[in-house]
Scaffold this motif. Structure first.
Motif, PDB file in Angstrom:
ATOM      1  N   ASP A  62       0.642  -1.529   0.167  1.00  0.00           N
ATOM      2  CA  ASP A  62       0.077  -0.049   0.100  1.00  0.00           C
ATOM      3  C   ASP A  62       0.641   1.350  -0.291  1.00  0.00           C
ATOM      4  OD1 ASP A  62       0.873  -0.768   2.096  1.00  0.00           O
ATOM      5  OD2 ASP A  62      -0.857   0.393   3.452  1.00  0.00           O
ATOM      6  N   LEU A  63       2.112   1.147  -0.180  1.00  0.00           N
ATOM      7  CA  LEU A  63       3.214   2.506  -0.452  1.00  0.00           C
ATOM      8  C   LEU A  63       3.295   1.983  -1.870  1.00  0.00           C
ATOM      9  CD1 LEU A  63       4.451   1.864   3.078  1.00  0.00           C
ATOM     10  CD2 LEU A  63       2.629   3.719   2.445  1.00  0.00           C
ATOM     11  N   ASP A  64       4.473   3.446  -2.018  1.00  0.00           N
ATOM     12  CA  ASP A  64       5.195   3.786  -3.389  1.00  0.00           C
ATOM     13  C   ASP A  64       6.549   2.771  -3.033  1.00  0.00           C
ATOM     14  OD1 ASP A  64       3.410   5.732  -3.751  1.00  0.00           O
ATOM     15  OD2 ASP A  64       4.207   7.821  -2.982  1.00  0.00           O
ATOM     16  N   ASN A  94       4.343  -6.587  -0.089  1.00  0.00           N
ATOM     17  CA  ASN A  94       4.283  -7.293   1.283  1.00  0.00           C
ATOM     18  C   ASN A  94       3.000  -6.942   2.617  1.00  0.00           C
ATOM     19  OD1 ASN A  94       5.409  -5.989   3.921  1.00  0.00           O
ATOM     20  ND2 ASN A  94       6.940  -5.747   2.708  1.00  0.00           N
ATOM     21  N   ALA A  95       2.725  -7.833   3.154  1.00  0.00           N
ATOM     22  CA  ALA A  95       1.695  -7.224   4.007  1.00  0.00           C
ATOM     23  C   ALA A  95       1.588  -7.891   5.160  1.00  0.00           C
ATOM     24  CB  ALA A  95      -0.039  -6.831   3.228  1.00  0.00           C
ATOM     25  N   ASN A 146       1.899 -12.331   0.567  1.00  0.00           N
ATOM     26  CA  ASN A 146       2.456 -10.823  -0.415  1.00  0.00           C
ATOM     27  C   ASN A 146       1.169 -10.956  -0.898  1.00  0.00           C
ATOM     28  OD1 ASN A 146       4.984 -10.408   0.518  1.00  0.00           O
ATOM     29  ND2 ASN A 146       5.882 -12.153  -0.732  1.00  0.00           N
ATOM     30  N   VAL A 147       1.407  -9.656  -1.107  1.00  0.00           N
ATOM     31  CA  VAL A 147       0.105  -9.195  -2.267  1.00  0.00           C
ATOM     32  C   VAL A 147       0.162  -8.792  -3.784  1.00  0.00           C
ATOM     33  CG1 VAL A 147      -1.928  -6.979  -2.606  1.00  0.00           C
ATOM     34  CG2 VAL A 147      -1.642  -7.676  -0.198  1.00  0.00           C
ATOM     35  N   TYR A 148      -0.269  -9.936  -4.564  1.00  0.00           N
ATOM     36  CA  TYR A 148       0.334  -9.204  -6.067  1.00  0.00           C
ATOM     37  C   TYR A 148      -1.315  -9.104  -6.641  1.00  0.00           C
ATOM     38  CZ  TYR A 148       0.971 -11.245 -10.759  1.00  0.00           C
ATOM     39  OH  TYR A 148       0.880 -11.262 -11.852  1.00  0.00           O
TER      40      TYR A 148
END
Length: 970
Positions: free
Chosen positions: A500-502, A790-791, A801-803
């Motif tokens: 959720d970050l750059d 990653n989350a 990990n979000v993909y």
């Protein structure tokens, strides 16, 4: 057969700790079972106090003892000739990714260096073989001459199989078993059908079917192949339902390269829990009141179908479970479950799965507009049981609109009505999803999806995350991304930024090689010492290690905390895979002869809280003082041969209270105050010391999940602590106690980079998304976008990990559709790159709308709805005499500009057939749409079935009081 009985008030002599394995936390029965299973165990000593089990590598003498909580026994071998089951047909093996229980090498033939397939073949050819145990890493094959039991795999590389005998023909009254099939067919022929009948069976079928597709294709292929499907045919002998026709007619064709191997696919609509192999998270404290945990109780509601691929190579065998939304909620391969364990508190199998998300960028600015393929978050707490089934007790999974599976085609298809994720919401869901999964063999799955925005709305779901996937971090740690110029790049866990970050990884799909890979645990780029803050020196304090509070870092992530001596504070966290190496302090004993005297009570030793104190003869020892201790096993021996052993070491050698000098120690099973006192009473003078390290002290502990906070100084108490998350250890239930024995007081701890697994031991999951999109209509320039992060950080690490593959469908107003054919591959990491690249050109995607692209939209078939048997509706496809005279209304299997989706909605005893899927939802003053509530019956949830695409109000005659028979063949 091995048998052992641990008898009470018995002691094993001699008790040699260097020839014993200590296991903590087991019962007498558990200790007995462990000894029987361990073929090196010749006997066992058990202490009920402390639950200590010692598996002895030698045969002890069992003698009576005074300790009522001491148990001892030795193993007796009972030899018996193995009995074989009667042979009643073809000998086969039931192979599972489990461990065999027990594994008795004395009743097995050992073969090394063979493949799993050759191990199975050897068993089938050996008459006495009743099962096999095999490990992929060691390539050790055991041909078992007894029938094993299955148990949860203690090693991910373990496989176990049992022999069974498959009868050649079913019989209502079986006769004497036969050892081989008859050379002549029975007469009359068997009434039992073939498991997979062919339209034109071969007169001489092969005995060895291939799992590989044909290497040659048509000699005269079409110059202009279509991506759109042919009308769904009805193979001879197969019942085609309306739902199957709808799904197939809205799908692009499967790739000609995707040929499903015969007999390799098994599907089922019958629910069986996946908890044992997937190990879903049970929920955090309070979730039972708020979100219906434990989660595995909710799995029956999300389950829709299961597909299994059996491959000659276990590295390409997989099990996939599909949810009611037609999405993947479980995908198990050789590495284990690849989908997140569901550690988010409000969305079991809704957020952390493989699915799609459609967003309207304009309406999203007013209020969240995100249509989730899997279902809705459990946000809505605005109603109770008197209104409907609360979503906080049972999530609202996207309703299934229809499904089919055909094992002979290696294919399953699904239609679903996806729901808004954030609820309650005033937005309607106008999207219909179609998904198809086809087994291409060799570990390849073709995954095709269609998202259709129904006619009659002003929504614009232009952004589509397809897929939005969750990858279980603990089983697939490394991400391998690609670049057209630079090839592959491995991103290790600590290098991957938050999703959720750059800092997350983002790249244009056109700049890649068209695929991304998630690998188990590739060799680390770094070796040696992990860089700690300058001045950090970790030495274990006398208080040692223990389990941390279960929710110290949220979600029951197990943390072990070790008290350490003061050092430099380093409260950083890391996802890097670490190894903690303990080196016990060199044994250094006081150079003094110990002499004892009695306390005023007349005893030499007496309890001191949970410890024991023994009085020293200070005058004979020259007022010797030493406040230090030693964590090793200390043995005291007098000049006359009297001995006692302090297995837990010494806390203080000689401390003084009011002029009285005492030795302080923590008692063990054989070093209670009374036991040591009785030894000293007979010989109180001149004891010398010897020491040995406790069994298992020192060595490596792996923590592939890193640490949430390495070193913390609690300033209020002055205590210093080290925190880390150790990997599970087979046979160990209490990690805190295990670490306390391994990292004994005084041990120095080194923190090292974990080395990872050898490359050829890694299996992997690859997603092939393509890299050529120049002809895709309605696509924003520079998209699709590959996005992975990653989350697994912060206060609630989620083990994933979000993909996401983010694309756009800018023409996806009412009547618009987006389709995408992609591939998932499960196989060994070695060779995965070449395999993935061979499928990149098979990817297709496009967007179209019935309003302006009518010439390239799927051509459908005519559907006639007919009233049958009073209030029952059946469907017929294609004009025929029956439908022409009895039809109520006509529509199409595919959308067109003059039609809308037609649904059957059932809530309790009430039914509705029409274009409004919200027909039974409550009409609320707030304007919120709540299809998860049946306004006519608060005890049920609705069910929905897609009937096709019909002109608005064309079927008004059957709107209420009629039900659709979805089992009817068309």
């Amino acid at each position: 057969e091995r048998v052992i009985e641990l008898k009470k008030k018995r002691v094993c002599l001699p008790l040699e700790f260097d020839k014993a394995t200590e296991i903590l936390g087991k019962s007498v029965k558990g200790c007995t079972s462990l000894c029987i299973k361990d073929v090196s165990c010749k006997g066992a000593q058990y202490y009920k106090k402390g639950k200590k089990c010692y598996l002895l590598e030698y045969e002890p003498e069992v003698q009576k003892g005074a300790n009522k909580k001491s148990y001892c026994g030795k193993v007796t071998e009972i030899t018996a000739r193995p009995t074989l089951p009667p042979i009643a047909g073809v000998k086969k093996l039931n192979l599972k990714k489990k461990s065999c229980d027990p594994l008795d090498e004395k009743r097995a033939t050992t073969i090394t260096g063979k493949s799993l397939g050759k191990c199975q073949k050897a068993c089938l050819n050996k008459s006495l073989c009743q099962g096999i145990s095999y490990n992929l890493k060691t390539k050790k094959c055991y041909l078992l001459e007894y029938e094993p039991n299955f148990k949860k795999a203690t090693d991910k590389k373990d496989f176990c199989a049992k022999v069974y005998y498959e009868t050649l023909f079913p019989s209502a009254s079986p006769t004497t078993p036969i050892s081989r099939p008859s050379n002549a067919p029975t007469n009359p022929t068997t009434p039992g059908p073939s498991e997979a009948p062919l339209n034109s069976p071969s007169s001489s079928p092969t005995d060895d079917p291939t799992y590989l597709p044909s290497e040659s294709y048509s000699s005269s292929p079409s110059d202009d192949p279509t991506d759109l499907p042919s009308l769904s045919p009805s193979p001879k002998g197969r019942c085609i339902t309306l739902q199957e026709a709808l799904i197939k007619d809205n799908m692009p064709q499967s790739s000609s390269k995707c040929v499903s191997p015969n007999g390799a696919t098994e599907s089922s609509f019958i629910f069986e829990s996946s908890q044992a192999e997937s190990e879903w998270f049970e929920g955090f404290p309070g979730s039972s009141e708020k979100y219906g945990s434990p989660w595995f109780n909710l799995e029956p509601y999300v389950f829709n179908a299961r597909m299994v691929h059996q491959d000659p190579s276990v590295n390409r065998t997989w099990t996939m479970r599909l949810g009611t939304g037609g999405n993947i909620y479980s995908l198990v391969g050789p590495m284990g479950e690849t989908v997140s364990p569901q550690r988010r508190d409000d969305s079991p199998w809704i957020d952390e799965v493989w699915h799609s998300v459609c967003s309207d960028p304009l309406k999203n600015q007013q209020k969240h507009f995100m249509i989730h393929g899997a279902g809705s978050y459990q946000y809505d707490a605005s109603y109770g049981q008197d209104t409907g089934i609360p979503v906080r007790e049972r999530p609202f999974y996207s309703p299934s609109l229809g499904k089919y599976c055909h094992d002979e085609d290696g294919e399953c298809g699904f239609a679903a009505w996806p729901q808004h994720g954030p609820i309650p919401t005033g937005w309607e869901s106008t999207v219909i999803n179609f998904n198809r999964y086809k087994n291409c063999g060799n570990g390849v799955i073709e995954y095709t999806s269609v998202h259709h925005n129904n006619m009659g709305n002003d929504f614009w779901p232009a952004r589509i995350d397809n897929p939005l996937a969750s990858i279980r971090f603990s089983n697939l740690r490394d991400v391998v991304v690609t670049d057209k110029k630079d090839g592959e790049e491995i991103i290790e866990p600590h290098e991957l930024g938050r999703y959720d970050l750059d800092v997350a990884f983002k790249k244009k799909a056109t700049d890649t090689l068209g695929y991304i890979t998630f690998a188990q645990d590739l060799p680390s780029k770094n070796t040696g010492k992990y860089p700690l803050k300058d001045g950090v020196n970790i030495v274990i304090h006398p208080l040692g290690c223990r389990n941390g509070p279960p929710d110290l870092w949220g979600y029951k992530i197990l943390v072990v905390m070790c008290r350490i001596e003061p050092t430099v504070e380093d409260n950083t966290s890391t996802r890097a895979a670490l190894t903690f190496r303990g080196t016990p302090k060199p044994v250094s004993l006081p150079n003094v002869v110990f002499k004892f005297k009695t306390y005023g009570s007349g005893a030499y030793c007496r309890p001191f809280g949970s410890d024991v104190m023994c009085r020293l003869d200070e005058s004979s020892m020259n007022n010797y003082k030493n406040g230090e201790g030693n964590a090793n096993i200390i043995k005291f021996t007098s000049v006359y041969g009297a001995t006692f052993t302090l297995t837990n070491g010494v806390k203080n050698w000689a401390i003084e209270f009011n002029g009285i000098y005492s030795l302080i120690y923590k008692p063990g099973p054989d070093s209670s105050a009374s036991t040591v006192n009785s030894v000293i009473t007979g010989d109180p003078l001149a004891y010398t010391l010897s020491a040995e390290r406790p069994p298992g002290a020192g060595g490596d502990v792996h923590a592939k999940n890193g640490t949430p906070q390495l070193i913390l100084h609690i300033k209020d108490t002055g205590a210093w602590w080290m925190y880390f998350k150790p990997d599970p250890i087979p046979g160990v239930s209490d990690l805190g106690a295990y670490m306390n024995n391994k990292f004994i007081p005084g041990s120095t701890i080194e923190v090292l980079w974990n080395t990872g697994m050898p490359t050829d031991h890694n299996t992997a999951l690859t997603h092939v998304y393509g890299n050529e999109f120049s002809r895709v209509r309605g696509l924003t320039e520079g998209w699709p976008l590959v996005w992975v992060g990653n989350a697994n950080e912060g206060t609630k690490p989620r083990d994933l990990n979000v993909y996401s593959l983010v694309t756009t469908a800018n023409d996806n107003y009412e009547g618009g559709s987006h389709y995408y054919r992609q591939y998932i591959i499960i196989d060994n990491f070695v060779g995965m790159s070449e395999k993935a690249q061979s499928w990149v050109d098979e990817v297709i995607t496009d967007n179209y709308t019935v309003k302006k692209d009518w010439h390239s939209t799927p051509v459908g078939q005519t559907i006639d709805l007919i009233v049958s048997n009073g209030k029952t509706i059946v469907a017929k496809i294609g004009t025929n005499e029956e439908s022409a005279t009895q039809k109520v209304c006509s529509g199409s299997t595919t959308p067109n500009v003059n039609s809308k989706a037609l649904f059957e909605v059932v809530c309790g005893d009430a039914s509705y057939i029409g274009s409004d899927p919200y027909h039974f939802a409550p009409n609320l003053q707030s304007g919120d749409k709540k299809p998860y509530i049946c306004s006519n019956d608060n005890t049920v949830r609705g069910t929905w079935t897609l009937l096709g695409f019909f002109p608005d109000s064309a079927c008004a005659q059957i709107e209420t009081g009629y039900t659709f028979d979805q089992t009817e063949c068309i």
